[in-house]
Write a protein that holds these residues in place. Structure first.
Motif, PDB file in Angstrom:
ATOM      1  N   THR A 178      62.142  15.997  21.335  1.00 29.47           N
ATOM      2  CA  THR A 178      63.543  15.443  20.633  1.00 29.47           C
ATOM      3  C   THR A 178      64.053  14.427  21.644  1.00 29.47           C
ATOM      4  N   ARG A 179      64.480  13.400  20.909  1.00 29.12           N
ATOM      5  CA  ARG A 179      65.051  12.342  21.614  1.00 29.12           C
ATOM      6  C   ARG A 179      66.646  12.775  22.078  1.00 29.12           C
ATOM      7  N   GLY A 180      66.975  12.612  23.241  1.00 27.10           N
ATOM      8  CA  GLY A 180      68.307  12.883  24.049  1.00 27.10           C
ATOM      9  C   GLY A 180      69.140  11.633  23.776  1.00 27.10           C
ATOM     10  N   PRO A 181      70.386  11.856  24.071  1.00 22.41           N
ATOM     11  CA  PRO A 181      71.340  10.716  24.351  1.00 22.41           C
ATOM     12  C   PRO A 181      70.882   9.608  25.203  1.00 22.41           C
ATOM     13  N   GLY A 182      71.585   8.310  24.724  1.00 20.10           N
ATOM     14  CA  GLY A 182      71.009   7.213  25.248  1.00 20.10           C
ATOM     15  C   GLY A 182      70.349   6.223  24.380  1.00 20.10           C
ATOM     16  N   LEU A 183      69.591   5.321  25.070  1.00 23.33           N
ATOM     17  CA  LEU A 183      68.662   4.330  24.494  1.00 23.33           C
ATOM     18  C   LEU A 183      67.485   4.630  24.595  1.00 23.33           C
ATOM     19  N   THR A 184      66.976   4.657  23.299  1.00 24.59           N
ATOM     20  CA  THR A 184      65.415   5.254  22.999  1.00 24.59           C
ATOM     21  C   THR A 184      64.764   4.283  21.911  1.00 24.59           C
ATOM     22  N   THR A 185      63.340   4.322  21.948  1.00 22.41           N
ATOM     23  CA  THR A 185      62.759   3.275  21.131  1.00 22.41           C
ATOM     24  C   THR A 185      61.697   4.259  20.175  1.00 22.41           C
TER      25      THR A 185
ATOM     26  N   LYS B 133      69.029  11.512  13.075  1.00 23.25           N
ATOM     27  CA  LYS B 133      70.014  12.057  14.003  1.00 23.25           C
ATOM     28  C   LYS B 133      70.924  13.297  13.671  1.00 23.25           C
ATOM     29  N   VAL B 134      71.032  14.320  14.458  1.00 17.98           N
ATOM     30  CA  VAL B 134      71.484  15.712  14.240  1.00 17.98           C
ATOM     31  C   VAL B 134      72.678  15.859  15.228  1.00 17.98           C
ATOM     32  N   ASN B 135      73.803  15.972  14.439  1.00 16.37           N
ATOM     33  CA  ASN B 135      75.307  16.298  15.344  1.00 16.37           C
ATOM     34  C   ASN B 135      75.144  17.783  15.958  1.00 16.37           C
ATOM     35  N   LEU B 136      75.325  17.743  17.197  1.00 12.78           N
ATOM     36  CA  LEU B 136      75.263  19.263  17.833  1.00 12.78           C
ATOM     37  C   LEU B 136      77.061  19.715  17.884  1.00 12.78           C
ATOM     38  N   GLN B 137      77.954  18.810  17.445  1.00 12.06           N
ATOM     39  CA  GLN B 137      79.291  19.375  17.535  1.00 12.06           C
ATOM     40  C   GLN B 137      79.590  20.382  16.715  1.00 12.06           C
TER      41      GLN B 137
ATOM     42  N   VAL C  98      74.733  23.227  15.553  1.00 12.97           N
ATOM     43  CA  VAL C  98      73.220  23.258  15.283  1.00 12.97           C
ATOM     44  C   VAL C  98      72.833  23.651  16.810  1.00 12.97           C
ATOM     45  N   GLU C  99      71.795  24.473  16.947  1.00 17.31           N
ATOM     46  CA  GLU C  99      71.009  24.548  18.206  1.00 17.31           C
ATOM     47  C   GLU C  99      69.549  24.079  18.366  1.00 17.31           C
ATOM     48  N   ASP C 100      68.988  24.138  17.238  1.00 20.11           N
ATOM     49  CA  ASP C 100      67.859  23.350  17.234  1.00 20.11           C
ATOM     50  C   ASP C 100      67.746  22.489  16.214  1.00 20.11           C
ATOM     51  N   PRO C 101      67.810  21.133  16.540  1.00 20.03           N
ATOM     52  CA  PRO C 101      67.728  20.021  15.715  1.00 20.03           C
ATOM     53  C   PRO C 101      66.402  20.093  14.756  1.00 20.03           C
TER      54      PRO C 101
ATOM     55  N   ALA D   3      64.991  -4.901  17.534  1.00 18.02           N
ATOM     56  CA  ALA D   3      65.931  -4.329  16.863  1.00 18.02           C
ATOM     57  C   ALA D   3      65.553  -3.079  15.861  1.00 18.02           C
ATOM     58  N   ALA D   4      64.392  -2.982  15.392  1.00 18.80           N
ATOM     59  CA  ALA D   4      64.059  -2.099  14.526  1.00 18.80           C
ATOM     60  C   ALA D   4      63.565  -1.007  15.409  1.00 18.80           C
ATOM     61  N   SER D   5      63.105  -1.144  16.728  1.00 16.35           N
ATOM     62  CA  SER D   5      62.632   0.026  17.414  1.00 16.35           C
ATOM     63  C   SER D   5      63.566   0.577  18.508  1.00 16.35           C
ATOM     64  N   VAL D   6      64.515  -0.152  18.773  1.00 15.31           N
ATOM     65  CA  VAL D   6      65.564   0.418  19.856  1.00 15.31           C
ATOM     66  C   VAL D   6      66.438   1.193  18.874  1.00 15.31           C
ATOM     67  N   LYS D   7      66.864   2.446  19.258  1.00 18.97           N
ATOM     68  CA  LYS D   7      67.826   3.167  18.515  1.00 18.97           C
ATOM     69  C   LYS D   7      68.663   3.561  19.973  1.00 18.97           C
ATOM     70  N   VAL D   8      69.992   3.890  19.480  1.00 17.04           N
ATOM     71  CA  VAL D   8      71.059   4.466  20.499  1.00 17.04           C
ATOM     72  C   VAL D   8      71.459   5.687  19.791  1.00 17.04           C
ATOM     73  N   ILE D   9      71.428   6.833  20.787  1.00 13.52           N
ATOM     74  CA  ILE D   9      71.825   8.169  20.166  1.00 13.52           C
ATOM     75  C   ILE D   9      73.203   8.691  21.203  1.00 13.52           C
ATOM     76  N   LYS D  10      74.147   9.004  20.563  1.00 13.76           N
ATOM     77  CA  LYS D  10      75.517   9.534  21.377  1.00 13.76           C
ATOM     78  C   LYS D  10      75.174  10.775  21.982  1.00 13.76           C
ATOM     79  N   GLN D  11      76.135  11.059  22.880  1.00 14.14           N
ATOM     80  CA  GLN D  11      75.961  12.135  23.642  1.00 14.14           C
ATOM     81  C   GLN D  11      76.173  13.339  22.797  1.00 14.14           C
ATOM     82  N   TYR D  12      76.619  13.581  21.666  1.00 11.43           N
ATOM     83  CA  TYR D  12      76.652  14.831  21.226  1.00 11.43           C
ATOM     84  C   TYR D  12      75.899  14.811  19.905  1.00 11.43           C
ATOM     85  N   GLU D  13      74.602  13.951  19.989  1.00 10.44           N
ATOM     86  CA  GLU D  13      73.526  14.057  18.872  1.00 10.44           C
ATOM     87  C   GLU D  13      72.475  14.105  19.651  1.00 10.44           C
ATOM     88  N   ARG D  14      71.095  14.452  18.549  1.00 17.22           N
ATOM     89  CA  ARG D  14      70.029  14.568  19.276  1.00 17.22           C
ATOM     90  C   ARG D  14      69.032  13.945  17.880  1.00 17.22           C
TER      91      ARG D  14
END
Length: 329
Positions: free
Chosen positions: A42-49, A59-63, A92-95, A18-29
């Motif tokens: 830089t971690r992209g959208p989806g499931l990452t650890t 997490k940085v919002n790219l909207q 934001v272009e460069d998180p 639970a502490a290692s798994v993170k979910v990143i949304k499509q509009y986030e990095r």
């Protein structure tokens, strides 16, 4: 005892996952820091650890962010106090740089937008703020985009939203606009009169060359008046007849004057000579006649006023004087 140990291991495993798994949304990095050091990936959208305790992810919002700029009061280049508010669109272009290079890029962007707006107000005239906003928007965008590039932020669009003016300035602008519209209306009216006068002059030349055109125009006017149901009576009268009558009057006046003037001149010139001749002949007869003949004519003048304008008693007095003269003779 073994069962409790398995339960503890399973619980620790669940907490670790639970502490290692993170979910990143499509509009986030995701920007990962391991022991405070920035990871290049830089971690992209989806499931990452990530590694718990060792890694920390932000997490940085790219909207595109819509940031309203509060109204700023300033003095324009032509010394007019105004209040201008704007809106800034950026993303934001460069998180990594947005997190590392600036503490809070949202707050920093707001402050830069306010200072740039104040600067653009002082460099512009009031007419530019009211009518030439596209150029001001481009200049404001360049001023904000210059420091934002180092923060990994791209300015998408900047718009000046509203310009507030003092009431006195609003009245002045209203009077100026009214005067400008009045000038335009007068120019348009004068231009229309000029064009109409040229057309009327052309029509007058055509009618002068062909007199029948004037009669046709007169008949057309009669038709237009008769088309409406009214009590107006139109009697066409040729204009040429008026000209003929005027010419005849002038000829008659110029023909009678020369014949009358010489007659008057002859009478005035001959009258003094005739009177002078009559006076000399009367004096001549009075000298030749005897003294008794005037006495015979005196009684005729006793009736009323004498011929020379004397009253009756004056005539009687003259008669007695004559008789005394005769008696003496």
């Amino acid at each position: 005892m073994l069962i409790e140990l398995l339960i503890l291991i399973i619980a620790l495993g669940v907490v670790y996952v639970a502490a290692s798994v993170k979910v990143i949304k499509q509009y986030e990095r995701g920007v990962v820091f391991r022991f405070g050091r920035l990871q290049e990936l830089t971690r992209g959208p989806g499931l990452t650890t990530i590694v718990p305790v060792m890694d920390r992810m932000r997490k940085v919002n790219l909207q595109i962010v819509t940031m309203p700029v509060p109204a700023q009061e300033g003095i324009t280049r032509d010394n007019v106090t105004v209040r201008v508010d704007a809106v800034v669109y950026f993303k934001v272009e460069d998180p990594a740089r947005a997190i590392v290079n600036v503490e809070d890029y949202l707050f920093a962007m707001g402050q830069v937008a306010q200072t740039s707006l104040r600067s653009i107000i002082g460099k512009s005239d009031l007419d530019d703020l009211l009518s030439n906003r596209e150029r001001l928007n481009q200049g404001l965008e360049l001023m904000i985009d210059s420091p934002a590039l180092g923060w990994g932020v791209h300015i998408d669009r900047v718009e000046i939203k509203d310009v507030s003016l003092p009431e006195s300035m609003k009245r002045s602008i209203a009077r100026q606009a009214e005067a400008e519209r009045e000038r335009r209306s007068r120019v348009i009216s004068a231009d229309g009169e000029f064009q109409a006068s040229r057309k009327l002059a052309d029509a007058a030349h055509v009618m002068a060359d062909t007199p029948a055109a004037l009669q046709l125009r007169l008949l057309e006017t009669v038709v237009e008046v008769a088309a409406e149901k009214n009590s107006t009576l139109v009697l066409p009268f040729p204009v040429e007849l008026l000209q003929f009558v005027d010419t005849a009057k002038r000829i008659g006046a110029t023909g009678a004057a020369p014949s009358a003037e010489p007659a008057e001149r002859v009478d005035t010139s001959e009258a003094p000579s005739a009177e002078a001749a009559e006076l000399t002949s009367a004096e001549r007869e009075a000298a030749e006649l005897p003294a008794a003949e005037p006495a015979a004519e005196l009684p005729r003048q006793r009736e009323g006023t004498a011929a020379d304008g004397r009253r009756p008693h004056d005539a009687e007095r003259s008669e007695s004087d004559d008789e005394s003269v005769l008696g003496i003779a």
